[in-house]
Scaffold this active site. Structure first.
Site, PDB file in Angstrom:
ATOM      1  N   LYS A 148      25.102   7.687  -4.939  1.00 45.18           N
ATOM      2  CA  LYS A 148      24.623   9.042  -4.607  1.00 45.18           C
ATOM      3  C   LYS A 148      23.686   8.931  -3.408  1.00 45.18           C
ATOM      4  O   LYS A 148      22.546   8.532  -3.525  1.00 45.18           O
ATOM      5  CB  LYS A 148      23.887   9.660  -5.802  1.00 45.18           C
ATOM      6  CG  LYS A 148      23.898  11.146  -5.749  1.00 45.18           C
ATOM      7  CD  LYS A 148      22.680  11.961  -5.478  1.00 45.18           C
ATOM      8  CE  LYS A 148      21.386  11.664  -4.948  1.00 45.18           C
ATOM      9  NZ  LYS A 148      21.063  12.381  -3.696  1.00 45.18           N
TER      10      LYS A 148
ATOM     11  N   GLU B 185      13.078   0.146  -4.774  1.00 45.62           N
ATOM     12  CA  GLU B 185      12.555  -0.207  -3.447  1.00 45.62           C
ATOM     13  C   GLU B 185      11.843   1.030  -2.941  1.00 45.62           C
ATOM     14  O   GLU B 185      12.487   2.035  -2.625  1.00 45.62           O
ATOM     15  CB  GLU B 185      13.695  -0.570  -2.482  1.00 45.62           C
ATOM     16  CG  GLU B 185      14.472  -1.810  -2.838  1.00 45.62           C
ATOM     17  CD  GLU B 185      13.680  -3.079  -2.667  1.00 45.62           C
ATOM     18  OE1 GLU B 185      12.572  -3.037  -2.100  1.00 45.62           O
ATOM     19  OE2 GLU B 185      14.167  -4.122  -3.124  1.00 45.62           O
TER      20      GLU B 185
ATOM     21  N   CYS C 249      10.275   1.776   5.590  1.00 44.58           N
ATOM     22  CA  CYS C 249       9.216   1.369   4.674  1.00 44.58           C
ATOM     23  C   CYS C 249       8.467   0.124   5.133  1.00 44.58           C
ATOM     24  O   CYS C 249       7.317  -0.063   4.791  1.00 44.58           O
ATOM     25  CB  CYS C 249       9.841   1.130   3.309  1.00 44.58           C
ATOM     26  SG  CYS C 249      11.339   0.149   3.444  1.00 44.58           S
TER      27      CYS C 249
ATOM     28  N   GLU D 265       1.636   6.782   3.236  1.00 47.24           N
ATOM     29  CA  GLU D 265       2.835   6.561   4.042  1.00 47.24           C
ATOM     30  C   GLU D 265       3.181   7.847   4.797  1.00 47.24           C
ATOM     31  O   GLU D 265       3.445   8.883   4.189  1.00 47.24           O
ATOM     32  CB  GLU D 265       4.004   6.175   3.130  1.00 47.24           C
ATOM     33  CG  GLU D 265       5.217   5.747   3.920  1.00 47.24           C
ATOM     34  CD  GLU D 265       6.369   5.324   3.029  1.00 47.24           C
ATOM     35  OE1 GLU D 265       6.680   6.042   2.055  1.00 47.24           O
ATOM     36  OE2 GLU D 265       6.971   4.271   3.311  1.00 47.24           O
TER      37      GLU D 265
END
Ligand code: NDP
Length: 493
Positions: free
Chosen positions: A177, A252, A286, A387
Site C-alpha cells: 500500500k 522505519e 529521514c 523533523e
C-alpha cells in the site's frame, strides 16, 4: 514497457481490477500543482481481496516453490527492473517532484537490492544446537506469511525495494500500500512483477488512503506482519490497530540526524556532504543531516559556505536533468516547511539563506521552496528538535566532543548521524557514544543492500537491508528429536 500503461486499476491476484471502494483519483504533479494522471484507489474491500489472494498464494504455489526457483524469479525481476530505471524514475518524479537526476541515481541502485536478497533466498538454513546425546536439536526458518508493506511518499520505489526484496526472498507474499500522494510507481512495479512471471497473488498492489486501506491491512487477521515506513505518529496508530491481532511490526520512522563537523576535519569534503545532504530530496528524507553541528572555531566559515552554496542550488522543474532540487512533494509539506521557517525566526535563530516559497516564472503553481539555512540555532529550539522534512539546515555551534555528543543525542530521534574528523581515535570515541542506528564517519548517507538500516529511540523498530533485514520476515522453529525414543514414566515411583 509503460507506454499507454493505465494506472486506474489495482493489481490483485495477478489481475488488473477496478476498485470496489475508493475509485479513481487524480495524482498531483507537485511541480505544477495540477493532476498528471488518474490512479486507482482501493478501499477496505479491496484490501480484503488482496489479502485473500496473498494468503492463497502463500499457502499454494509460493510455499511449494523451491527457494532456488524463488530466487531465480526475483533475479528475473531485478534484471527487468534494471531495464526500466528511466521509466520508473520519470513516474516517481511526476508523483513526488524529486529531481530526476536523484530519482535515476536512487532507482538505478534498486536492482542490486533485489539481486542481493535473491541470492539469500536459498541460504536461509537453521542451525544444529549441541545438546546431550539423547536428542538432536535443530532450527529451521520459515516465512511469517502475508506481509503488509506500507510505504511513504518521499521514496516509494526505495521503500518498496527494502520491503519486497527480503519479504519475497524469505518466502512471504505481499500486499503493498503506497502513500496516497505517490501511488503511481508502485502500480508500475506491479507490472514488472507480472512480467517477471511471479505467480498470481504473490505481490499485490493497492493504493489507497492510509486511514482506510492502510488501517484495514493492519487490522486484517490474515496479515502476519506489517513493514512500515513513515511517521512516528502513524506507527503508534498502527500499533494500536494491530494490537488485537498481535501483528508483528517493523518501523522505519523519522529522524533529525546530526551532522557533526570537528575543526580537524577535511572541511571541503565535510561541506560537500553536509550541504548536499541538507537539500537532497528537497529535504524530504529521514537520514538527511538536518542538524549541522559545527565546532566553534570553524563555525563562521561553515555558515558562510552554507549561505554561498544555497545560492548555487538550481531549483527547477524536476524532470529537467539540470535541476538540483525540485519542489516539496505536496502542498501540506510545503506549508509545514514554511511554518517551521516562521518558528525558527520566532525562536531567535538567524535566517542566513532562503526561507521563501519560490513563485517565479516557470515554477508558478508548484510547491517550490528556497534552500534554507538557519545559523545560531540552539539545540533546544524546535527547528533543532523536530523533523521538518524540508530543505532547512539548522547550524548549531559546539565546543568539544562532550558537547557535540550531548547535542547529537538530545532529540527523541536516533536514526542516523555523520561525523567529520581527521582524528581516528575521536571518530571511534564519538561514533560509539552517538545514539543512532547508523553513524557515517568522513562520508554521509552511504546506504546499500548489505548495510543494515534503521533507527533507535523514536526512529523505529528493527532493521531493513543487510542480513538483519530478513529476520522480521522469518520465524525460527526449534525441533528436538529424541535419539532414544525413551521417555521415563513420571509416576513410576
Ligand atoms: P505517513 O506516516 O503519513 O504515511 C506513511 C504511510 O502510512 C502512507 O502510505 C500512509 O497512507 C499510511 N498510513 C497513514 N495512516 C495510516 C494508518 N492509520 N494505518 C496504516 N497506514 C497508514 O508518512 P509520510 O508518507 O508522511 O512519510 C514521511 C515520513 O516517513 C517522515 O517522518 C520520514 O522521516 C519517514 N521516513 C522514514 C524513513 C526511514 O527509513 N526511517 C525513510 C523514508 C521516510 P496515506 O499516504 O494515505 O496517508
Amino acid at each position: 514497457m509503460f507506454d499507454g500503461f493505465a494506472f486506474d486499476r489495482l493489481f490483485i491476484g495477478g489481475e488488473w481490477v477496478k476498485p470496489l471502494g475508493g475509485g479513481v483519483r487524480p495524482s498531483i504533479d507537485p511541480a505544477t500543482g495540477a493532476p498528471w494522471g488518474d490512479v486507482a484507489f482501493g478501499g477496505a474491500r479491496d484490501i480484503d481481496r488482496a489479502v485473500a489472494a496473498a494468503k492463497a498464494a502463500f499457502e499454494g504455489p509460493w510455499r511449494a516453490m523451491p527457494p532456488w526457483e524463488r530466487a531465480a524469479l526475483l533475479r528475473n525481476f531485478a534484471d527487468l527492473y534494471a531495464t526500466q530505471v528511466d521509466a520508473l524514475a520519470q513516474i516517481e518524479t511526476r508523483d513526488n517532484g524529486r529531481a530526476i537526476r536523484e530519482s535515476r541515481g536512487d532507482i538505478g541502485l534498486h536492482s542490486q537490492y533485489y539481486h542481493w536478497f535473491a541470492s539469500l533466498a536459498d541460504k536461509l538454513g537453521g542451525r544444529t544446537i549441541p545438546m546431550d546425546d539423547s536428542v538432536h536439536a535443530f532450527t529451521t526458518r520459515h516465512p511469517v506469511g502475508v506481509v503488509g508493506a506500507i510505504t511513504p511518499w518521499n521514496v516509494p520505489m526505495m521503500a518498496a525495494a527494502w520491503k519486497l526484496g527480503p519479504a519475497l526472498a524469505a518466502g512471504c507474499t505481499v500486499v503493498l500500500k503506497p502513500a496516497e500522494s505517490t501511488p503511481a510507481s508502485s502500480l508500475a512495479l506491479a507490472k514488472l512483477f507480472e512480467a517477471a512471471g511471479f505467480p498470481p497473488g504473490v505481490v499485490n498492489v493497492v493504493p489507497g488512503d492510509g486511514t482506510v486501506a492502510g488501517a484495514r491491512l493492519v487490522e486484517h487477521p490474515d496479515v502476519a506482519k506489517i513493514s512500515f515506513t513513515g511517521e512516528g505518529s502513524t506507527a503508534k496508530t498502527i500499533l494500536k490497530t494491530g494490537a488485537d491481532t498481535l501483528t508483528r511490526c517493523t518501523f522505519e520512522l523519522g529522524g533529525k540526524a546530526p551532522h557533526i563537523i570537528f575543526a580537524d576535519a577535511d572541511i571541503e569534503n565535510a561541506l560537500n556532504a553536509a550541504t548536499g545532504s541538507a537539500w537532497a530530496l528537497c529535504g524530504q528524507s529521514c537520514a538527511l543531516g538536518s542538524r549541522v553541528l559545527v565546532e566553534r572555531s570553524i563555525y563562521d566559515r561553515v555558515v558562510e559556505a552554507f549561505r554561498e552554496r544555497a545560492g548555487r542550488v538550481r531549483v527547477g522543474m524536476p524532470l529537467d536533468p539540470a535541476t538540483h532540487m525540485g519542489p516539496q512533494a505536496h502542498a501540506q509539506q510545503l506549508d509545514k516547511t514554511l511554518s517551521y521557517v516562521g518558528i525558527g525566526r520566532d525562536e531567535g535563530a538567524q535566517l542566513v539563506a532562503g526561507g521563501n516559497r519560490i513563485d517565479r516564472d516557470g515554477l508558478t503553481g508548484g510547491y517550490f521552496v528556497e534552500p534554507t539555512v538557519f545559523a545560531d540555532v540552539r539545540a533546544d529550539m524546535r527547528i533543532a528538535q523536530e523533523e521538518i522534512f524540508g530543505p532547512v539546515a539548522a547550524i548549531i555551534p559546539f565546543d568539544g566532543e562532550d558537547e557535540a555528543v550531548r547535542i547529537a543525542n538530545s532529540t527523541p530521534y536516533g536514526l542516523a548521524a555523520g561525523l567529520w574528523s581527521s582524528d581516528t581515535g575521536r571518530a571511534h570515541r564519538v561514533a560509539a557514544r552517538i545514539e543512532a542506528g547508523m553513524v557515517w564517519v568522513n562520508t554521509y548517507r552511504y546506504i546499500r543492500w548489505s548495510t543494515p538500516y534503521g533507527g533507535v529511540k523514536q526512529s523505529g523498530w528493527g532493521r531493513e537491508n543487510g542480513l538483519e533485514g530478513l529476520d522480521p520476515f522469518l520465524e525460527t522453529k526449534t525441533t528436538i528429536i529424541s535419539t532414544t525414543g525413551k521417555f521415563p514414566d513420571p509416576f513410576a515411583s
